[in-house]
Design an enzyme around this catalytic site. Structure first.
Site, PDB file in Angstrom:
ATOM      1  N   TRP A 200     -21.026  16.578   1.615  1.00  0.00           N
ATOM      2  CA  TRP A 200     -20.704  17.783   2.380  1.00  0.00           C
ATOM      3  C   TRP A 200     -20.857  17.448   3.874  1.00  0.00           C
ATOM      4  O   TRP A 200     -21.811  16.790   4.281  1.00  0.00           O
ATOM      5  CB  TRP A 200     -21.672  18.922   1.995  1.00  0.00           C
ATOM      6  CG  TRP A 200     -21.502  20.113   2.899  1.00  0.00           C
ATOM      7  CD1 TRP A 200     -20.522  21.050   2.825  1.00  0.00           C
ATOM      8  CD2 TRP A 200     -22.320  20.448   4.025  1.00  0.00           C
ATOM      9  NE1 TRP A 200     -20.675  21.951   3.857  1.00  0.00           N
ATOM     10  CE2 TRP A 200     -21.773  21.607   4.607  1.00  0.00           C
ATOM     11  CE3 TRP A 200     -23.454  19.884   4.615  1.00  0.00           C
ATOM     12  CZ2 TRP A 200     -22.307  22.230   5.724  1.00  0.00           C
ATOM     13  CZ3 TRP A 200     -23.997  20.491   5.736  1.00  0.00           C
ATOM     14  CH2 TRP A 200     -23.434  21.651   6.274  1.00  0.00           C
ATOM     15  N   ASP A 368     -15.998  34.977   5.566  1.00  0.00           N
ATOM     16  CA  ASP A 368     -16.909  35.531   4.566  1.00  0.00           C
ATOM     17  C   ASP A 368     -17.652  36.778   5.092  1.00  0.00           C
ATOM     18  O   ASP A 368     -17.981  36.863   6.267  1.00  0.00           O
ATOM     19  CB  ASP A 368     -17.931  34.420   4.254  1.00  0.00           C
ATOM     20  CG  ASP A 368     -18.742  34.707   3.022  1.00  0.00           C
ATOM     21  OD1 ASP A 368     -18.612  35.801   2.468  1.00  0.00           O
ATOM     22  OD2 ASP A 368     -19.506  33.806   2.625  1.00  0.00           O
ATOM     23  N   ARG A 444     -25.706  28.134  -4.166  1.00  0.00           N
ATOM     24  CA  ARG A 444     -25.540  29.124  -3.102  1.00  0.00           C
ATOM     25  C   ARG A 444     -25.678  30.555  -3.644  1.00  0.00           C
ATOM     26  O   ARG A 444     -24.892  31.437  -3.339  1.00  0.00           O
ATOM     27  CB  ARG A 444     -24.187  28.969  -2.399  1.00  0.00           C
ATOM     28  CG  ARG A 444     -24.229  29.476  -0.973  1.00  0.00           C
ATOM     29  CD  ARG A 444     -22.853  29.716  -0.415  1.00  0.00           C
ATOM     30  NE  ARG A 444     -22.940  30.023   0.999  1.00  0.00           N
ATOM     31  CZ  ARG A 444     -21.973  30.567   1.700  1.00  0.00           C
ATOM     32  NH1 ARG A 444     -20.833  30.852   1.143  1.00  0.00           N
ATOM     33  NH2 ARG A 444     -22.127  30.819   2.975  1.00  0.00           N
ATOM     34  N   TRP A 478      -8.999  30.271   0.982  1.00  0.00           N
ATOM     35  CA  TRP A 478      -9.509  30.307  -0.400  1.00  0.00           C
ATOM     36  C   TRP A 478     -10.649  29.314  -0.510  1.00  0.00           C
ATOM     37  O   TRP A 478     -10.430  28.112  -0.555  1.00  0.00           O
ATOM     38  CB  TRP A 478      -8.375  29.944  -1.336  1.00  0.00           C
ATOM     39  CG  TRP A 478      -8.667  29.906  -2.799  1.00  0.00           C
ATOM     40  CD1 TRP A 478      -9.764  29.410  -3.430  1.00  0.00           C
ATOM     41  CD2 TRP A 478      -7.792  30.377  -3.841  1.00  0.00           C
ATOM     42  NE1 TRP A 478      -9.643  29.532  -4.784  1.00  0.00           N
ATOM     43  CE2 TRP A 478      -8.445  30.119  -5.066  1.00  0.00           C
ATOM     44  CE3 TRP A 478      -6.527  30.973  -3.860  1.00  0.00           C
ATOM     45  CZ2 TRP A 478      -7.858  30.436  -6.291  1.00  0.00           C
ATOM     46  CZ3 TRP A 478      -5.954  31.278  -5.088  1.00  0.00           C
ATOM     47  CH2 TRP A 478      -6.624  31.021  -6.285  1.00  0.00           C
ATOM     48  N   ASP A 479     -11.845  29.829  -0.558  1.00  0.00           N
ATOM     49  CA  ASP A 479     -13.042  28.980  -0.536  1.00  0.00           C
ATOM     50  C   ASP A 479     -13.553  28.739  -1.952  1.00  0.00           C
ATOM     51  O   ASP A 479     -13.161  29.416  -2.921  1.00  0.00           O
ATOM     52  CB  ASP A 479     -14.104  29.700   0.320  1.00  0.00           C
ATOM     53  CG  ASP A 479     -15.089  28.751   0.965  1.00  0.00           C
ATOM     54  OD1 ASP A 479     -15.171  27.583   0.543  1.00  0.00           O
ATOM     55  OD2 ASP A 479     -15.815  29.190   1.885  1.00  0.00           O
ATOM     56  N   ASN A 481     -17.501  27.414  -3.212  1.00  0.00           N
ATOM     57  CA  ASN A 481     -18.712  26.874  -2.607  1.00  0.00           C
ATOM     58  C   ASN A 481     -19.772  26.302  -3.541  1.00  0.00           C
ATOM     59  O   ASN A 481     -20.910  26.110  -3.120  1.00  0.00           O
ATOM     60  CB  ASN A 481     -19.363  27.941  -1.716  1.00  0.00           C
ATOM     61  CG  ASN A 481     -18.623  28.057  -0.393  1.00  0.00           C
ATOM     62  OD1 ASN A 481     -18.499  27.088   0.338  1.00  0.00           O
ATOM     63  ND2 ASN A 481     -18.105  29.240  -0.106  1.00  0.00           N
ATOM     64  N   CYS A 527     -10.155  25.490   0.674  1.00  0.00           N
ATOM     65  CA  CYS A 527     -11.449  25.164   1.271  1.00  0.00           C
ATOM     66  C   CYS A 527     -12.444  25.079   0.122  1.00  0.00           C
ATOM     67  O   CYS A 527     -12.299  25.772  -0.881  1.00  0.00           O
ATOM     68  CB  CYS A 527     -11.822  26.300   2.232  1.00  0.00           C
ATOM     69  SG  CYS A 527     -13.475  26.162   2.926  1.00  0.00           S
ATOM     70  N   ASP A 549     -16.771  21.202   6.780  1.00  0.00           N
ATOM     71  CA  ASP A 549     -17.592  22.179   7.493  1.00  0.00           C
ATOM     72  C   ASP A 549     -18.204  21.568   8.741  1.00  0.00           C
ATOM     73  O   ASP A 549     -18.840  22.272   9.520  1.00  0.00           O
ATOM     74  CB  ASP A 549     -18.718  22.688   6.584  1.00  0.00           C
ATOM     75  CG  ASP A 549     -18.267  23.910   5.801  1.00  0.00           C
ATOM     76  OD1 ASP A 549     -17.193  24.447   6.107  1.00  0.00           O
ATOM     77  OD2 ASP A 549     -18.987  24.318   4.873  1.00  0.00           O
TER      78      ASP A 549
END
Ligand code: DGJ
Length: 754
Positions: A200, A368, A444, A478-479, A481, A527, A549
């Site tokens: 990441w 977000d 998360r 469009w994430d 996580n 994303c 990120d």
């Protein structure tokens, strides 16, 4: 381009102006690989390329023919256990417990163009003449399994795509436990292996090593293609560089678990395997059912890494990405994430947007935090309706305000996820991926929805579609996580649990397909905590992806440089963010932050109100520049001139050249400033040797004109302007400095100058 078949020798020759791919039916009926490389003359009989050297007694042989062992034979889709001991392309578990198969040539067809792969992203043609496809049909007599191997050769570029489809034509169930998209046996191992790996905020860093006997691989078993590795590898000859030399790039058009592997055997043959990761994969095929693998793309060139990359760029930009935005310059956006995180109100957002508009930004993106009970990342995912406390006029009202400012409006979603604290989870706790009786891990603070279930996809689709129809939304981020743990679907029986990872990705593709067809003018950006799913599979739906990120300009040099080996500049989401940077706390100059972001989709990830007046003017200038040159930057031919992964990595340089070679933009980036630095020249690339260029450096014109051949051979002098002892009033370079050069052709060589 052509696909020829000799009935007499049972040999196929696929070729275009750049490459030849030759294979034949082996004595046991399997398909054997004879040659892949630069185009060679056609002849009917290439059997001389089939090595049938006797090997010592350790070899097991077919039919007691000591010169024919699969272990020593280059194959198109190797099986294990019938004299080949390398890792295979396929394995099928049968009801009697056996795992052997024996796929024998049964026929073939050649068609113009390229068929679609049902439910899967893939490259395509727009006109039949652009490619030809060969389908080789094979059959395993015992199980009655049919195997179709698809080969498409494109007319332009050294491009070949491959995939396979299995159909159970027998009467018994089987389990496919390994079904690679590509198996390619090469006759030697004199290659360097290049992979694009990291973590990441540190995605797609280039790593190179020499191929050695044994296995080298990159993979993902996280459910997404991942930050750790990318479904793209390169084999290059050690002497190959950006401009010359033999290079092969292998990409998988897929976003889930994958394996990219090269196995060098005892005799220095190399087997490349690429496809869905066999670990945790099995697919039950009942009589009459089929399984289609994702598509693998191979690019071959003798003109170095640069040519390989540009070939991938053209293919992925024009014949993988689709839709309205495919060929369009991408809007300059302002995203509120790093500006506000979760701490915003409608008023604050509008303030940010107003300043953005004033500076020339075209699209405002709300990230977000706008939905359900989301005030931080513990709640709300799954409830895709506006939080009225924050947004009293809803998304519709906010979008109208942004549109009234003269900008487009974009919105963030994370469709595949749900928080425990959400209406969705409270009403459907069984909709998450979790193994019964086991603890469900969080990532998360969220769970992964079971996208292998159509009703789950339908529900999310309904919510997203409602918002996209009600409000004027021009862009969707469009994430995704977190990775998948405790992978298990309550909707599938025990003997289909090995299908969940793949069915999940098929569910993601299905939702993308529905939304992109229903809202064809919406620009989708993929994303996954930055670049955790930056892969060709998603490029088919979303022509751009948030690359990382990590928005620090220096860190971005490696990330964007590594990404550029496979992916076009138009796909690389890159923004200018605030300093000190939020990931590494570095202070880089505003001009360098923009100069790096120009080689991408370009935007701002900050509140422009917080900049000084002077900086705001600089931003206006940056946006003017990007609007003027973005077509060239995003769709021109991309050249890597200096690598952050080589030497001390202090200087990186990239260049975009227009199709007619009359215009180019060159970005030069230097991390640390050194006193009294050595002389420096940068050799440019991709220019027209005979054209004469005028050059501006950071907007100021350099004196004189420069021939293309001069710039590409003698080079452009980039020595720092100061020696460490500045004259009064003179301003030297600083750490994290950069320059932008614009080249414009003035005229061709005059007669007598040649
Ligand atoms: C991860 C993304 O990469 C960021 O850009 C941002 O959208 C956050 N998620 C929001 O949660």
């Amino acid at each position: 381009m052509s696909i020829l078949f000799s009935e007499k020798t049972k040999t196929f020759h696929l070729y275009n102006q750049k490459i030849s791919y030759i294979m034949t039916v082996l004595p046991n009926g399997h398909m054997g690989q004879l040659y892949f490389g630069k185009r060679i003359h056609h002849k009917e009989d290439f059997s001389c390329l089939l090595e049938r050297q006797r090997r010592p007694m350790t070899a097991c042989v077919f039919d007691d023919d000591s010169s024919f062992s699969l272990e020593h034979t280059r194959q198109e889709y190797g099986v294990y256990g019938t004299t080949d001991f390398r890792h295979p392309a396929v394995e099928i578990l049968q009801e009697d417990g056996s795992r052997l198969s024996d796929f024998v040539y049964a026929g073939h067809e050649v068609t113009a163009g390229k068929p679609k792969l049902p439910g899967l992203p893939a490259t395509y043609t727009e006109a039949q003449e652009e490619a030809e496809t060969l389908v080789v049909r094979l059959k395993d007599a015992q199980t009655q399994m049919a195997l179709e191997m698809f080969y498409t050769i494109f007319a332009e570029g050294g491009i070949l795509t491959r995939s396979v489809r299995f159909t159970n034509e027998g009467k018994k169930n089987v389990q496919l436990t390994r079904a690679m998209s590509l198996c390619l046996d090469l006759p030697d191992c004199g290659y360097e292996w290049m992979q694009f790996s990291g973590a990441w905020a540190r995605e797609r860093h280039l790593k190179v090593r020499k191929l050695e006997q044994g296995i080298q691989a990159v993979d993902s078993i996280r459910g997404n293609s991942s930050h750790d590795h990318n479904p793209f590898i390169v084999l290059k000859r050690p002497t190959a560089d950006e401009e010359q030399g033999e290079v092969m790039g292998f990409g998988l058009i897929y976003s889930g678990n994958f394996l990219a592997q090269a196995q060098v055997d005892t005799y220095d043959m190399t087997r490349v395997l690429l496809g869905i990761h066999p670990f945790h994969f099995s697919w039950k095929l009942e009589p009459g059912e089929s399984f289609q693998t994702p598509e693998a793309v191979v690019v071959y060139t003798r003109e170095g890494l640069g040519d390989m990359s540009r070939t991938f760029h053209r293919l992925y930009q024009r014949r993988l990405a689709r839709g309205y935005w495919r060929d369009r310059e991408r809007p300059i956006l302002n995203n509120n994430w790093e500006a506000t995180y979760f701490d915003f109100t409608e008023e604050r957002l509008v303030e940010i947007a107003e300043k953005a508009k004033d500076c020339g930004v075209e699209l405002f993106v709300l990230d977000d935090g706008w939905f359900g009970a989301r005030r931080n990342d513990h709640a709300g995912l799954g409830d895709w309706y506006a939080n009225r406390e924050l947004l009293p006029h809803g998304i519709k009202g906010l979008a109208e305000k942004i549109e009234a400012l003269g900008m487009k409006f974009g919105l963030w979603f994370e469709p595949e996820m749900v928080n425990g604290d959400s209406d969705l989870y409270r009403s459907h706790p069984d909709w998450i991926l979790e193994t019964p009786g086991r603890h469900a891990s969080l990532g998360r603070h969220q769970y992964v929805l079971d996208f292998s279930r159509p009703e789950v996809v339908d529900h999310i689709h309904e919510q997203m579609s409602k918002i996209l129809s009600e409000a004027k939304i021009s862009y969707v981020k469009w994430d995704m996580n977190r990775s998948i743990t405790e992978c298990y679907s309550r909707a599938l029986p025990a003997d289909r649990q090995g299908e969940v990872f793949h069915r999940y990705i098929l569910g993601v593709y299905d939702l993308y397909e529905r939304l992109t067809s229903e809202f064809p003018h919406v620009l989708f950006e993929s994303c996954a905590s930055g670049g955790g799913r930056f892969d060709p599979g998603l490029l088919y739906y979303a022509p751009q992806g948030w690359a990382s990120d990590d928005s620090d300009a220096v860190e971005r040099l490696k990330i964007q440089h590594g990404t550029s080996f496979c992916y076009p500049v138009s796909s690389i989401g890159s923004h200018v963010s605030v300093v000190p940077n939020h990931q590494v706390f570095r202070e880089t100059p505003l001009h360098t932050r923009a100069n790096v972001a120009y080689f991408g989709t370009f935007g701002y990830e900050l509140d422009l109100n917080k900049l000084t007046k002077e900086e705001q003017e600089e931003v206006k200038e940056q946006i003017r520049f990007m609007k003027q040159y973005r077509k060239l930057l995003q769709f021109g031919s991309f050249y890597r001139l200096s690598s952050p992964f080589e030497g001390d990595g202090n200087v990186t340089a990239w260049m975009a050249v227009s199709e007619d070679k009359r215009e180019a933009v060159l970005g030069w980036y230097r991390i640390l400033s050194h006193a009294n630095p050595p002389l420096a020249r940068l050799r440019l690339s991709g220019l027209d040797e005979r054209l004469c260029y005028r050059i501006t450096e950071n907007g100021r014109e350099r004196t004189g004109v420069y021939y293309g051949d001069e710039l590409m051979n003698a080079g452009l002098i980039t020595t720092e302007g100061v020696s460490g002892e500045t004259a009064p009033g003179e301003k030297g370079g600083c750490d994290f400095d950069s320059r932008i050069f614009v080249l414009k052709a003035e005229r061709s060589c005059l007669e007598g100058e040649e």
